[in-house]
Design an enzyme around this catalytic site. Structure first.
Site, mmCIF file in Angstrom:
data_model
loop_
_atom_site.group_PDB
_atom_site.id
_atom_site.type_symbol
_atom_site.label_atom_id
_atom_site.label_comp_id
_atom_site.label_asym_id
_atom_site.label_seq_id
_atom_site.Cartn_x
_atom_site.Cartn_y
_atom_site.Cartn_z
ATOM 1 N N VAL A 294 43.858 31.894 46.556
ATOM 2 C CA VAL A 294 44.578 31.207 45.482
ATOM 3 C C VAL A 294 45.598 32.196 44.913
ATOM 4 O O VAL A 294 45.262 33.348 44.605
ATOM 5 C CB VAL A 294 43.613 30.722 44.376
ATOM 6 C CG1 VAL A 294 44.378 30.106 43.218
ATOM 7 C CG2 VAL A 294 42.614 29.726 44.960
ATOM 8 N N SER B 154 43.507 38.084 41.185
ATOM 9 C CA SER B 154 42.467 39.110 41.279
ATOM 10 C C SER B 154 42.082 39.529 39.873
ATOM 11 O O SER B 154 42.939 39.593 38.983
ATOM 12 C CB SER B 154 43.019 40.325 42.028
ATOM 13 O OG SER B 154 42.207 41.454 41.797
ATOM 14 N N MET C 70 32.002 39.247 40.790
ATOM 15 C CA MET C 70 31.850 40.354 39.840
ATOM 16 C C MET C 70 32.393 39.946 38.468
ATOM 17 O O MET C 70 32.649 40.813 37.617
ATOM 18 C CB MET C 70 32.560 41.596 40.350
ATOM 19 C CG MET C 70 31.954 42.102 41.659
ATOM 20 S SD MET C 70 32.205 43.853 41.932
ATOM 21 C CE MET C 70 33.972 43.948 41.946
ATOM 22 N N GLY D 5 40.881 31.663 41.396
ATOM 23 C CA GLY D 5 40.394 31.949 42.752
ATOM 24 C C GLY D 5 38.896 31.695 42.838
ATOM 25 O O GLY D 5 38.401 31.024 43.754
ATOM 26 N N HIS D 6 38.162 32.234 41.857
ATOM 27 C CA HIS D 6 36.715 31.990 41.816
ATOM 28 C C HIS D 6 36.428 30.497 41.631
ATOM 29 O O HIS D 6 35.517 29.949 42.246
ATOM 30 C CB HIS D 6 36.074 32.747 40.642
ATOM 31 C CG HIS D 6 36.231 34.240 40.690
ATOM 32 N ND1 HIS D 6 37.030 34.928 39.794
ATOM 33 C CD2 HIS D 6 35.710 35.179 41.512
ATOM 34 C CE1 HIS D 6 36.966 36.221 40.057
ATOM 35 N NE2 HIS D 6 36.177 36.403 41.092
ATOM 36 N N GLN E 15 29.028 49.481 45.275
ATOM 37 C CA GLN E 15 30.243 49.314 46.076
ATOM 38 C C GLN E 15 31.452 50.023 45.484
ATOM 39 O O GLN E 15 32.559 49.868 45.975
ATOM 40 C CB GLN E 15 30.525 47.827 46.313
ATOM 41 C CG GLN E 15 30.950 47.050 45.092
ATOM 42 C CD GLN E 15 30.985 45.556 45.360
ATOM 43 O OE1 GLN E 15 29.962 44.928 45.591
ATOM 44 N NE2 GLN E 15 32.176 44.968 45.342
ATOM 45 N N ARG F 112 41.504 42.374 39.029
ATOM 46 C CA ARG F 112 42.197 43.650 38.781
ATOM 47 C C ARG F 112 43.650 43.448 38.341
ATOM 48 O O ARG F 112 44.276 44.389 37.849
ATOM 49 C CB ARG F 112 42.134 44.561 40.013
ATOM 50 C CG ARG F 112 40.744 45.131 40.245
ATOM 51 C CD ARG F 112 40.738 46.235 41.282
ATOM 52 N NE ARG F 112 39.460 46.925 41.331
ATOM 53 C CZ ARG F 112 38.462 46.657 42.188
ATOM 54 N NH1 ARG F 112 38.606 45.707 43.081
ATOM 55 N NH2 ARG F 112 37.332 47.343 42.145
ATOM 56 N N LYS G 234 40.737 36.168 50.336
ATOM 57 C CA LYS G 234 41.442 37.315 49.773
ATOM 58 C C LYS G 234 40.764 38.613 50.206
ATOM 59 O O LYS G 234 41.425 39.604 50.495
ATOM 60 C CB LYS G 234 41.460 37.232 48.258
ATOM 61 C CG LYS G 234 42.013 38.487 47.682
ATOM 62 C CD LYS G 234 42.332 38.378 46.253
ATOM 63 C CE LYS G 234 42.570 39.757 45.748
ATOM 64 N NZ LYS G 234 41.302 40.468 45.523
ATOM 65 N N ASP G 235 39.434 38.598 50.245
ATOM 66 C CA ASP G 235 38.681 39.762 50.710
ATOM 67 C C ASP G 235 38.261 39.494 52.152
ATOM 68 O O ASP G 235 37.080 39.283 52.445
ATOM 69 C CB ASP G 235 37.482 40.003 49.794
ATOM 70 C CG ASP G 235 37.925 40.253 48.363
ATOM 71 O OD1 ASP G 235 38.216 41.398 48.033
ATOM 72 O OD2 ASP G 235 38.031 39.276 47.586
HETATM 73 P P1 AMP Z 1 35.139 39.285 43.079
HETATM 74 O O1 AMP Z 1 34.698 38.777 41.752
HETATM 75 O O2 AMP Z 1 36.482 39.922 43.073
HETATM 76 O O3 AMP Z 1 34.074 40.106 43.780
HETATM 77 O O4 AMP Z 1 35.320 37.989 43.995
HETATM 78 C C1 AMP Z 1 34.291 37.069 44.179
HETATM 79 C C2 AMP Z 1 34.689 36.097 45.258
HETATM 80 O O5 AMP Z 1 35.876 35.411 44.862
HETATM 81 C C3 AMP Z 1 34.996 36.795 46.594
HETATM 82 O O6 AMP Z 1 34.485 36.020 47.657
HETATM 83 C C4 AMP Z 1 36.498 36.824 46.606
HETATM 84 O O7 AMP Z 1 37.062 36.854 47.898
HETATM 85 C C5 AMP Z 1 36.836 35.524 45.896
HETATM 86 N N1 AMP Z 1 38.191 35.576 45.348
HETATM 87 C C6 AMP Z 1 38.706 36.536 44.542
HETATM 88 N N2 AMP Z 1 40.024 36.306 44.317
HETATM 89 C C7 AMP Z 1 40.333 35.197 45.015
HETATM 90 C C8 AMP Z 1 41.531 34.440 45.208
HETATM 91 N N3 AMP Z 1 42.686 34.799 44.637
HETATM 92 N N4 AMP Z 1 41.483 33.339 45.986
HETATM 93 C C9 AMP Z 1 40.319 32.961 46.581
HETATM 94 N N5 AMP Z 1 39.163 33.628 46.446
HETATM 95 C C10 AMP Z 1 39.160 34.721 45.675
#
Ligand code: AMP
Length: 294
Positions: A187, A196, A41, A47-48, A72, A198, A160-161
């Site tokens: 991460v 995150s 997103m 992390g990404h 969502q 957020r 993380k998710d």
């Molecule tokens: P999001 O942009 O929050 O929807 O996350 C996109 C992807 O990145 C999802 O598969 C998350 O689980 C992963 N993600 C987000 N934060 C982390 C993190 N701290 N470590 C590893 N993967 C992450």
């Protein structure tokens, strides 16, 4: 094949906004070359990047999607104010050697006649699904759509998710989707905070308080290491740590089977997922750890 870089050769990244152009890229790529896909997103962080790097290492082409999926988010959630920074996301993707940054519009993803949803029953109404009704239906639906548009060989998700990853794995198996799902470790930042998008909402003091999530997970791991097997005792200790932080309010603390999300009253004989969601100054944060208990 003209869009695809040959292995090791630098090529400029494409930003694709239309579904047709994205499918077009993927069908050209289909001739035996592997597409690695990282759905996000946006507001990209380390992390990404860990997912993007793994995708880059293991595939011929890498597609990253940035789509803030309205389906969502609940009506009172942060869809409108979710952090958006296309320039930064594009810069990160370019630096990581991404081939395509796919940024579809909500109007195109969910046209006026849209009526089809994916529901992964029994795994979507617990943990995060209990406090976010409809969330995982939105996640499963958009991920299936993205898989159909991007045609990846492998898609990368973060631990993380953890519930999201379990739901996607279940959907992929149940619907016989030709996509491998890889889940990579969380991460963390200073003090162990799970990175995150957020976290950008948190002030300095709240960031400090947010460390209670990781501290409580460390305590759970310590108790298990010391021989505790009763989930209730572990959750109680975690709750005590959270309630020591004045701005933190527990949404849930659960210990479940990491594949099915079913509650475990006692642990042992395999892996268990210790997961929690906590509001810190009103910002809902999640974290988890998987423990392998013989
Ligand atoms: P999001 O942009 O929050 O929807 O996350 C996109 C992807 O990145 C999802 O598969 C998350 O689980 C992963 N993600 C987000 N934060 C982390 C993190 N701290 N470590 C590893 N993967 C992450």
């Amino acid at each position: 094949m003209k869009h695809l870089p040959s292995r090791g050769k630098k090529q400029t990244m494409k930003v694709i906004r239309s579904i047709k152009a994205m499918s077009g890229f993927s069908s050209e790529a289909a001739a035996g070359r592997k597409i690695g896909f990282v759905p996000t997103m946006g507001a990209l962080h380390a992390g990404h990047v860990s997912l993007i790097r793994k995708a880059r290492r293991d595939n011929d082409a890498v597609v990253v999607s940035v789509f803030i999926n309205p389906l969502q988010f609940g009506p009172s959630e942060d869809f409108r104010r979710y952090p958006r920074d296309h320039a930064s996301d594009a810069g990160i993707c370019r630096a990581e050697g991404v081939d395509v940054l796919f940024c579809p519009s909500a109007q195109e993803m969910y046209g006026p006649g849209f009526r089809t949803f994916v529901e992964v029953k029994g795994m979507s109404d617990v943990l995060c699904g209990r406090s976010r009704p409809g969330h995982f239906r939105g996640v499963a639906t958009v991920v299936l759509k993205l898989f159909n548009i991007v045609s990846p060989r492998t898609a990368y998700f973060g631990a993380k998710d953890a519930q999201q990853a379990a739901v996607i794995k279940r959907m992929t198996a149940d619907l016989n989707l030709p996509v491998r799902i890889e889940v990579l470790p969380i991460v963390r930042g200073p003090g162990g905070i799970a990175l995150s998008s957020r976290n950008a909402y948190l002030g300095d003091n709240q960031k400090e308080q947010a460390l209670c999530l990781f501290r409580s997970l460390r305590e759970a791991a310590r108790l298990v290491e010391a021989g505790e097997r009763r989930s209730s005792r572990i959750k109680e200790s975690m709750r005590r740590i959270i309630s020591g932080c004045p701005q933190a309010e527990t949404d849930y603390i659960e210990i479940v089977d990491p594949r099915t999300m079913k509650t475990l009253k006692s642990i042992g004989g395999g892996k268990c997922l210790v997961a929690l969601a906590v509001r810190v100054g009103g910002i809902r944060l999640i974290d988890n750890v998987t423990l392998d208990v013989k």
